[in-house]
Write an enzyme that holds these catalytic residues in place. Sequence first.
Site, short mmCIF file in Angstrom:
data_model
loop_
_atom_site.label_atom_id
_atom_site.label_comp_id
_atom_site.label_asym_id
_atom_site.label_seq_id
_atom_site.Cartn_x
_atom_site.Cartn_y
_atom_site.Cartn_z
N GLY A 62 0.84 -1.20 0.00
CA GLY A 62 0.00 0.00 0.00
C GLY A 62 0.86 1.24 0.00
O GLY A 62 2.05 1.17 0.29
N CYS A 87 5.25 -6.44 1.39
CA CYS A 87 5.72 -5.04 1.36
C CYS A 87 5.15 -4.27 2.55
O CYS A 87 5.48 -4.57 3.69
CB CYS A 87 5.36 -4.42 0.00
SG CYS A 87 6.21 -2.87 -0.28
N TYR A 88 4.22 -3.33 2.31
CA TYR A 88 3.59 -2.60 3.42
C TYR A 88 2.92 -3.58 4.39
O TYR A 88 2.95 -3.38 5.60
CB TYR A 88 2.57 -1.64 2.82
CG TYR A 88 1.68 -0.91 3.80
CD1 TYR A 88 2.17 0.11 4.61
CD2 TYR A 88 0.32 -1.22 3.89
CE1 TYR A 88 1.33 0.78 5.49
CE2 TYR A 88 -0.52 -0.55 4.76
CZ TYR A 88 -0.01 0.45 5.56
OH TYR A 88 -0.84 1.12 6.42
N HIS A 175 7.70 -8.12 -3.97
CA HIS A 175 6.36 -8.44 -4.49
C HIS A 175 6.36 -9.77 -5.24
O HIS A 175 6.71 -9.80 -6.43
CB HIS A 175 5.88 -7.31 -5.40
CG HIS A 175 5.52 -6.08 -4.65
ND1 HIS A 175 4.27 -5.88 -4.09
CD2 HIS A 175 6.27 -5.01 -4.31
CE1 HIS A 175 4.26 -4.72 -3.45
NE2 HIS A 175 5.45 -4.17 -3.57
N GLU A 177 3.91 -11.27 -6.34
CA GLU A 177 2.78 -11.31 -7.28
C GLU A 177 3.10 -10.72 -8.64
O GLU A 177 2.30 -10.87 -9.57
CB GLU A 177 1.56 -10.61 -6.66
CG GLU A 177 1.66 -9.08 -6.48
CD GLU A 177 2.36 -8.64 -5.20
OE1 GLU A 177 3.30 -9.32 -4.75
OE2 GLU A 177 2.00 -7.56 -4.67
N SER A 242 -9.36 0.76 -32.40
CA SER A 242 -8.13 1.50 -32.67
C SER A 242 -7.14 0.67 -33.47
O SER A 242 -6.07 1.16 -33.80
CB SER A 242 -7.48 1.89 -31.34
OG SER A 242 -7.01 0.70 -30.70
N GLY A 243 -7.50 -0.60 -33.74
CA GLY A 243 -6.53 -1.48 -34.42
C GLY A 243 -5.62 -2.18 -33.43
O GLY A 243 -4.82 -3.04 -33.81
N GLY A 244 -5.72 -1.83 -32.13
CA GLY A 244 -4.93 -2.51 -31.10
C GLY A 244 -5.61 -3.82 -30.69
O GLY A 244 -6.75 -4.08 -31.06
N VAL A 245 -4.87 -4.63 -29.91
CA VAL A 245 -5.38 -5.94 -29.53
C VAL A 245 -6.66 -5.83 -28.70
O VAL A 245 -7.63 -6.56 -28.93
CB VAL A 245 -4.32 -6.71 -28.70
CG1 VAL A 245 -4.81 -8.10 -28.34
CG2 VAL A 245 -3.01 -6.79 -29.44
N ASP A 246 -6.67 -4.89 -27.76
CA ASP A 246 -7.78 -4.83 -26.81
C ASP A 246 -9.11 -4.48 -27.49
O ASP A 246 -10.12 -5.17 -27.29
CB ASP A 246 -7.49 -3.80 -25.70
CG ASP A 246 -6.07 -3.93 -25.20
OD1 ASP A 246 -5.54 -5.06 -25.26
OD2 ASP A 246 -5.48 -2.92 -24.77
N SER A 247 -9.09 -3.43 -28.31
CA SER A 247 -10.36 -3.06 -28.96
C SER A 247 -10.72 -4.07 -30.04
O SER A 247 -11.90 -4.29 -30.32
CB SER A 247 -10.31 -1.64 -29.51
OG SER A 247 -9.35 -1.53 -30.52
N SER A 248 -9.70 -4.73 -30.64
CA SER A 248 -10.00 -5.75 -31.66
C SER A 248 -10.71 -6.94 -31.02
O SER A 248 -11.72 -7.44 -31.54
CB SER A 248 -8.72 -6.24 -32.35
OG SER A 248 -8.13 -5.17 -33.06
N LYS A 385 -3.22 -7.60 -19.99
CA LYS A 385 -2.86 -7.69 -21.40
C LYS A 385 -2.60 -9.13 -21.87
O LYS A 385 -3.07 -9.54 -22.93
CB LYS A 385 -1.60 -6.84 -21.64
CG LYS A 385 -1.23 -6.63 -23.06
CD LYS A 385 -2.20 -5.66 -23.68
CE LYS A 385 -1.75 -5.00 -24.90
NZ LYS A 385 -2.65 -3.89 -25.26
#
Length: 529
Positions: A62, A87-88, A175, A177, A242-248, A385
């Site tokens: 944190g 960590c914290y 970390h 994780e 946008s042609g990116g992976v996420d919006s595709s 991602k």
Amino acid sequence: MSLSPENHPTTAAELIVIIDYGSQYTPLIARCLRDLGYRSESVSAAQCGAGLRARGVILSGGPESAGTGAKIPDWLLDQAVPLLGICYGMQLLVDAAGGKVHSDQQRAFGRDTIELATPDDPLFTGLPRQLVVWMSHCDHVGSLPADLQATAHNAAGVIAAVRHRRWPHWGVQFHPEVTHTSHGKAILANFCQHICAAPAGRGAAKAGREVVLARSALQRVDDLCARLKAEVGAGKVLAAVSGGVDSSVTAVLLARTLSQAQLCCVYINNGLLREHEAAAITAVLRELAIVPQSLDCQQEFVAALRGVTDAEEKRQIIGHEFVRQLEKFAQGKGFTHLAQGTLKSDVIESGGGERTHRIKSHHNVAALPAEMELKLLEPLRDLFKDEVRALGKALALSQRILQRQPFPGPGLAVRIVGEVTPSRLARLRAADAIYLAALHEHGLYDQTWQAFCVLLPLSSTGVRGDRRSQAATVVLRAVQSVDAMTASACELPIEVLATIAARITAQVDGVNRVVYDLTSKPPATIEWQ
Ligand code: XMP
């Protein structure tokens, strides 16, 4: 909601509970446990009531300092439930046991190497004695009370892990994780398996990362389509691509789920694209058989950014302009929803949790207007991602699309430090094209997770053809990452970097210095703004 037997009548005792103190990485703890086949639930410190039943508890990192903010509830310390402080979370354990946590020069961000003092510790079962770990802390443990024992140190002698001598309490300063910590997942698996004796889902703990990703992606496709169908109903969706992976991936999921009449894809050219970007986007969309409505809004975006130098202000302007243009297009066409490819990392960095700091306003999350006419549809909001790339693979997207490097929605505006002007955009585009072409030429582009140039508002003195020059600085950035939550600088050959510097300074007017950014995330972010 406090976790109690009433809330989880049959399963609460099987859960690993994560108490979220606001770390950027808390969702990664949950993701690791999920990949390992353990059930977990994240709760805030305030939600964690005295009736909590769990197989084990993980205290997250944190942004606060131990002793000034939250405390571990006394009743939790007195229980025999296994605790792992990260960590914290570890500093809270030390503070609660009477140790000292200092805020001084022993800050550490990014890569560190630690040596285990007690390799027979169940938390470190099966691990080598030396571990490469990822740190992100301003404070460190100065001294331990008698009840706690240091179980690992870094080369400077700073305590990197602790264990209680009588209670089932462990702590790690690093970390486990994050993907950059070697054996991090094994440490979390050891905690669940050897310390908590938690029941894991069949086979999951033994499977490798790729197998887990592929298996969950297949399950996810049907699940996401069903949820989209339920959410949209008879509505009509405008999907920003946008042609990116996420919006595709988002658009392909929608196309699978809805009728043609219910879906319209729209692509906005905001004038903040790299050279050759528009052609690459067209190729991707053609391959996906998406015929988007194209909106040319280059002048509107560049005009809205005139005179603006503050990074967050730029992000707010761009986010608002995107929605303004989309709503203008949607007017009178009966759209009910706006779909976008928002990822978990965008949400986290935009300050998603109760105690989580906002690192930057991602254009699609924290830079949206407060009031929107269309309802947001974000099927990838809980995924990172690499999970989205695996989902794309399950949807049979080509490698060419899946391996496209991320490009931020605010585009070159967040790679131009200072004001965005047409001439500075042209300068950055030219430098960036030279850099990326050289990486391709040397077979290095595919070895980077993300590579790009940044233009600084910093001029320095040079000499060209016996004449004094005073011109701008370009930064080359190339990073390795998996999920954008942590990143390390790529070790590109110095002779290739020198060639790129020579080309940029010779071919791009107004640039006389090129530097390579060696900073990891943390402490930097991948983009400069
Ligand atoms: P940072 O720079 O915060 O970025 O380490 C993590 C990843 O997210 C991308 N990025 C964005 N993507 N809208 C986006 O669609 C944004 O506002 C945005 N800001 C950063 C960045 O390129 C990196 O891959």
